[in-house]
Design a protein around this motif. Sequence first.
Motif, PDB file in Angstrom:
ATOM      1  N   GLU A   1       0.865  -1.175   0.000  1.00 14.60           N
ATOM      2  CA  GLU A   1       0.000   0.000   0.000  1.00 14.60           C
ATOM      3  C   GLU A   1       0.900   1.222   0.000  1.00 14.60           C
ATOM      4  O   GLU A   1       1.752   1.393   0.871  1.00 14.60           O
ATOM      5  N   ALA A   2       0.735   2.058  -1.025  1.00 13.87           N
ATOM      6  CA  ALA A   2       1.603   3.224  -1.184  1.00 13.87           C
ATOM      7  C   ALA A   2       0.824   4.325  -1.889  1.00 13.87           C
ATOM      8  O   ALA A   2      -0.318   4.123  -2.300  1.00 13.87           O
TER       9      ALA A   2
ATOM     10  N   ARG B   1      10.403   0.499  -4.135  1.00  6.29           N
ATOM     11  CA  ARG B   1       9.824   0.573  -2.784  1.00  6.29           C
ATOM     12  C   ARG B   1       9.745  -0.808  -2.139  1.00  6.29           C
ATOM     13  O   ARG B   1      10.025  -0.980  -0.959  1.00  6.29           O
ATOM     14  N   VAL B   2       9.358  -1.809  -2.929  1.00  6.40           N
ATOM     15  CA  VAL B   2       9.284  -3.181  -2.397  1.00  6.40           C
ATOM     16  C   VAL B   2      10.676  -3.666  -2.016  1.00  6.40           C
ATOM     17  O   VAL B   2      10.875  -4.246  -0.944  1.00  6.40           O
ATOM     18  N   VAL B   3      11.669  -3.403  -2.872  1.00  4.78           N
ATOM     19  CA  VAL B   3      13.045  -3.796  -2.566  1.00  4.78           C
ATOM     20  C   VAL B   3      13.506  -3.129  -1.276  1.00  4.78           C
ATOM     21  O   VAL B   3      14.094  -3.778  -0.400  1.00  4.78           O
TER      22      VAL B   3
ATOM     23  N   GLU C   1      14.656  -5.146   2.014  1.00  7.07           N
ATOM     24  CA  GLU C   1      16.037  -5.008   2.490  1.00  7.07           C
ATOM     25  C   GLU C   1      16.067  -4.540   3.941  1.00  7.07           C
ATOM     26  O   GLU C   1      16.898  -4.979   4.721  1.00  7.07           O
ATOM     27  N   ASP C   2      15.162  -3.654   4.294  1.00  3.24           N
ATOM     28  CA  ASP C   2      15.144  -3.072   5.640  1.00  3.24           C
ATOM     29  C   ASP C   2      14.561  -4.051   6.667  1.00  3.24           C
ATOM     30  O   ASP C   2      15.135  -4.267   7.722  1.00  3.24           O
TER      31      ASP C   2
ATOM     32  N   GLY D   1       7.483   2.951   8.305  1.00  5.12           N
ATOM     33  CA  GLY D   1       6.092   2.636   8.620  1.00  5.12           C
ATOM     34  C   GLY D   1       5.310   2.006   7.479  1.00  5.12           C
ATOM     35  O   GLY D   1       4.210   1.505   7.695  1.00  5.12           O
ATOM     36  N   SER D   2       5.840   2.035   6.251  1.00  7.13           N
ATOM     37  CA  SER D   2       5.120   1.394   5.149  1.00  7.13           C
ATOM     38  C   SER D   2       5.144  -0.119   5.338  1.00  7.13           C
ATOM     39  O   SER D   2       6.068  -0.677   5.910  1.00  7.13           O
TER      40      SER D   2
END
Length: 120
Positions: free
Chosen positions: A22-23, A35-37, A41-42, A66-67
Motif C-alpha cells: 500500500e503506497a 519501494r518493495v526492494v 532489504e530493511d 512505517g510502510s
Amino acid sequence: MTQQLYSVRFETEGADLFVELEAEAGLNRQHLLARVVATLEDRHGMETIPSSERLGEVTRVIHSDGSTLLAWLCISGNNTRQALDDDGLDEILTCLAFLLFPPVVETSVASRDSLAMALT
C-alpha cells in the motif's frame, strides 16, 4: 495523496509468489519495485498474520518508515496463502533485483574455426 494497493506476482514452477504494497497512488513500475526492494532489504519488523479464515496466512513486513507490505506463496491451483520465511522473502528480493537491474547477458557459441557468434 491518496493510497493505492499495488500487487506484484512472480510465476514460479508449481507455485506463485505474491507481494502487496500500500503506497501513494501514481507510482510507476520502477518506483513500485524500488519501494518493495527497500522494504524487503530493511525488514524493520516481520510477522505472520492470518489473511482470513479460509485464505491462510501471509507475511507482513514493515519498513522503518512505517510502510507495510504483505507477501505470500500460493501453490498453483490453490487459493490458500502460505506465509513466507526469510528464504522466501530473499527469493522475492532476488527476483525484484533482476527486474530493477536486468543483467546484460551475452550468449554466444564457438564455431569449429574458434570464432564466436552471438545467438539471437
